[in-house]
Every structure is written in C-alpha cells, then in structure tokens.
Scaffold this active site. Structure first.
Site, PDB file in Angstrom:
ATOM      1  CG  HIS A  21      36.521  38.377  42.817  1.00  0.00           C
ATOM      2  ND1 HIS A  21      35.809  38.437  43.982  1.00  0.00           N
ATOM      3  CD2 HIS A  21      35.601  38.218  41.826  1.00  0.00           C
ATOM      4  CE1 HIS A  21      34.517  38.313  43.718  1.00  0.00           C
ATOM      5  NE2 HIS A  21      34.364  38.195  42.412  1.00  0.00           N
ATOM      6  CD  GLU A  22      36.385  37.916  38.004  1.00  0.00           C
ATOM      7  OE1 GLU A  22      35.775  36.877  37.651  1.00  0.00           O
ATOM      8  OE2 GLU A  22      35.811  38.905  38.503  1.00  0.00           O
ATOM      9  CG  HIS A  25      34.161  33.553  40.194  1.00  0.00           C
ATOM     10  ND1 HIS A  25      33.273  33.221  41.182  1.00  0.00           N
ATOM     11  CD2 HIS A  25      34.194  34.915  40.154  1.00  0.00           C
ATOM     12  CE1 HIS A  25      32.789  34.334  41.728  1.00  0.00           C
ATOM     13  NE2 HIS A  25      33.338  35.373  41.119  1.00  0.00           N
TER      14      HIS A  25
END
Length: 451
Positions: A21-22, A25
């Site tokens: 998920h990170e 980004h």
C-alpha cells in the site's frame, strides 16, 4: 494454535499488505517528481532504519505494524529549500496529487487480483451447486425447493460455485423481501422466491442454513469414534462406538444431524439416546459453549465421528480449470464482487440494516489469519486477498485522514480552481480522527467481547 503462531501469521498477513500500500504512494510520487523523505512500515518508535546514499530516502521499520506512511517534501510540514520547491507535494497539480494518493488503495486492489489469479490457475475438483439437503421449516422448504435442484443464478447473477453463490447471498445481508433463485430440475429451469426478513442480521447462521438448502454432504453414521478427554460427553458416560439414535426425542439420521443439534444447544441439557452393545442407553449431556471468531457461541460435546472412505456421486461433482486469461478475468470479477459487497455492507451498517457488532479489529483479524495459515497456503492467500480488497476499499472512503478524504479535497480543488482552506482541512482532520478513533475502539470492543 498458540499466541506466537497467531502473531506471526498476522505479521505475515498484514506486513505485505501495508508495505505494498505504501509502495503505491511511494513509487507514483517518485515517478511524478515528488521528493520522498521517509518510507516507513509501521508507526511509533523506529526499530530499524537505513538511508539510501543515492536518493537520500530513509527506509524504516517501526514498532506498531498496523499501518505505515510515506513522508514527502511539503511546505506545510517544514521549510523547503528554494531549489526543491518544484519537488514539494503541495506544489503539484491536483491530478498528480490525486494519482499519488489513489495509488495506495489501487495497488491493494491490484494485489488482490494477482492473488486471486494465482488461486484460479490450478484445476480444482469441487462440489457443484446441486442441492444436497433441504432443511425442514425454512424458506427453501416453504417454496418447495428439492434435493437435487442445481442452482444456476441468485437474483439474476450466474453462480457456478458455492463460494460465488454465498457471496451473492451475503450481498443481501440485512434486507427484507425475497431472494430470487433459479435452479435446474430435470432439464427445466425453475425460479423460486425465498422470503427473507432482516437477512443474516444476527450472524448466528450461515446464509445457506438460514435459507434452508445445503450442498451435498456424504452420509456419515452417527457413531462416536473418538472422545475428547475433557469433553462434556465423556464426563457423562458416553463411550466410543456409541451410535446416537435421538436427541431430545428427535431421530438422528447421520452425524451432521448430531452436529447441527449440538452446536445450536450450548449450555443446554440434552437427552441423548444411544445404542451400545445392542442395548439402548439414555444419557443427559450439556454441551460446552465455545465462542467463535465472530462472537457466536456454539455447543461442543467433545466427540468425533468417522467419515470412513468418502465417495461423492458424479452428479454432485465438477472440475473447474481456467486458462491464464480466463483466470485473470475471474480474478478481476471476484475482486469487483468483493469490493461491491464491502461498500454495500458499509452502507447497510450506516443505515442500521447491519449491526455495528459486525465490525472487527486487529485481534479478530489475527485469529483468522492464524486459522487460515493452519488450513494451508491456499486458504491463507485467499484471506490475504480478501484483506487486501478490504484495505483498498476502506482507504478510499471519503473520511478525512484516509486517502479517500484527501481525494475529496483534491477533486474539490479541481472544480473550484483553488485549494480547500487549511481551516476546513483542520476541522475535517479532527472529525476524521474522532470517526476513526471511534471505529477502532468499537472494533476492539467487539474483539474483546468475542474472546
């Protein structure tokens, strides 16, 4: 299953989901020219950290593994050198900021597709959707569904497996009305309208049990093959080899009838009639109550049956085999179906159609992770894919502090031509903190109540 195994399984489950998920980004920010300062898995005190000599980015693992963050250069969070201003996040066009923020949840959905694709590739022999049993005095019995009916659609949606059928039913949770079921019988297609009221609201039964039809199950004699040393049955005189004839006067046709009655009778005294050495023996046994992961209490006697050699009739079997392209289509379809189901459940929870006691926190997730790991890699990967979909969808909710809340601000900025004021964003941050904090406390409370 001990606590260390549960913790290890939870880390193995959540760690990759948070990391990717990170990473969504992080990678999109770098590709779009935004300077990344920190890439962290976890919150709180830093356990391990190192800095890349080439990029200057600090990578770290922190003590609390229930999340992570990517810190980017931003004038709102500190002074920025003049030469670095073009690389500051707050200086980017709204579309770039939208892409960076949306990348986290979207990569979780992509991961789910990949995991489901892996699971769909191997050929699988499984039960088809032919009904194996109709439970008396249930909606299915009322509309005259029959054993042998092959279910082909739920509310107009085609279903080829029991899993897809169950997902289609769960999508009606909390509703009142009718569920439309299409089934094939002797070459004809019949449509049944099964009445429901507050469907699955209390979560005490599975959707199939509540509607009253079950998959095929082989006949297992109601004979005790093994007794648990500290179980209720052995304490009240039950012995190996006992054939259970009746419970509270109701005849037991097979082992599944026994299981159904016992599980529905926690801490209730049962009069059990058994056949032992050609003599009928009367026993009184109180099943112990055992709480499952969702807090439901079921009865346990401490006995096991012996299924022997199981042979499934050909008419109840099917072999499913997808080529890579078909498996990919199925993976996208399942991810979309789960996403829709999660959104639908959230809406129904807000409307009061589903109880807030269905919220689960880290304790329940950890326990289910441990159980799925014990059941094998396929079950664990399937649960990881489900959690990845959940993480992606929940982060897209329009709540300040979540990715979805930031996306709302950036889309408003696109429409207005100027950013949302910092005062409004601060108020939103406080509201989001209260909402998320309340949800987390409620989820933890539900977790503890289920223990």
């Amino acid at each position: 299953m001990n606590a260390l195994f549960i913790i290890a399984a939870a880390i193995l489950l959540l760690g990759p989901l948070i990391a990717i998920h990170e990473f969504g980004h992080y990678i999109v920010a770098r590709k779009l020219g935004v300077k990344v300062l920190v890439y962290s898995i976890g919150f709180g005190p830093t356990l391990i950290k190192w800095t890349s000599k080439k990029s200057g980015i600090q990578y770290q693992l922190s003590a609390l593994p229930l999340g992570g963050y990517v810190k980017m250069l931003d004038e709102r969070e500190g002074n920025v050198a003049e030469e670095d201003l073009p690389k500051a996040f707050n200086r980017q066009h709204p579309w770039k900021r939208i892409a960076i923020v949306a990348a986290g949840p979207l990569i979780n959905l992509v991961l789910a597709v990949v995991l489901f694709w892996i699971l769909f590739l191997p050929a699988q022999e499984q039960l088809n959707t032919r009904v194996g049993k109709i439970i008396p005095d249930t909606p299915a019995a009322t509309v005259h569904m029959q054993q042998g009916d092959k279910i082909v659609a739920i509310d107009g949606t085609k279903v080829e497996t029991w899993e897809k059928l169950s997902y289609a039913l769960v999508d009606r949770v909390g509703e009142t009305g009718n569920i439309s079921i299409q089934a094939e019988r002797s070459g004809e297609t019949k449509t049944f309208q099964l009445p429901i009221k507050d469907f699955l609201k209390d979560q005490s039964q599975s959707p199939l049990e509540e509607l009253g039809f079950l998959p095929y199950r082989p006949q297992v004699p109601a004979v005790v093959s093994k007794l648990t040393a500290d179980g209720a049955a052995i304490r009240q005189g039950m012995q190996e080899g006992d054939r259970i004839l009746a419970i509270n006067g109701t005849s037991m046709k097979d082992w599944y009838d026994v299981v159904q009655v016992v599980q529905a009778s926690p801490e209730k005294l049962l009069k059990i009639e058994v056949l032992r050495d050609k003599q009928v023996v009367q026993l009184e046994v109180m099943p112990q109550g055992k709480r499952d992961n969702m807090g439901n209490v079921t009865g346990m006697l401490g006995v096991q049956g012996d299924p022997g050699k199981i042979t499934i009739p050909a008419e109840y079997k099917q072999t499913i085999h997808y080529n890579p392209a078909e498996a990919l289509v199925m993976a996208f379809d399942k991810t979309a179906q789960l996403s829709s189901m999660i959104v639908n459940s959230i809406v129904k929870m807000i409307r009061g159609m589903i109880g807030l006691d269905n919220l689960s926190g880290p304790i329940t997730i950890a326990k289910v992770a441990g159980q799925s790991a014990e059941m094998g890699w396929e079950t664990f990967i399937s649960f990881m894919a489900l959690m990845s979909v959940s993480l992606g969808i929940l982060n897209l909710l329009p709540i300040p502090m979540l990715d979805g809340g930031h996306l709302v601000y950036y889309f408003i900025e696109l429409i207005r031509g100027k950013p949302v004021s910092e005062q409004i964003q601060l108020v939103g941050f406080k509201i989001g903190m209260v909402l998320l904090g309340s949800m987390m406390l409620l989820a933890l409370f539900n977790d503890f109540m289920r223990l």
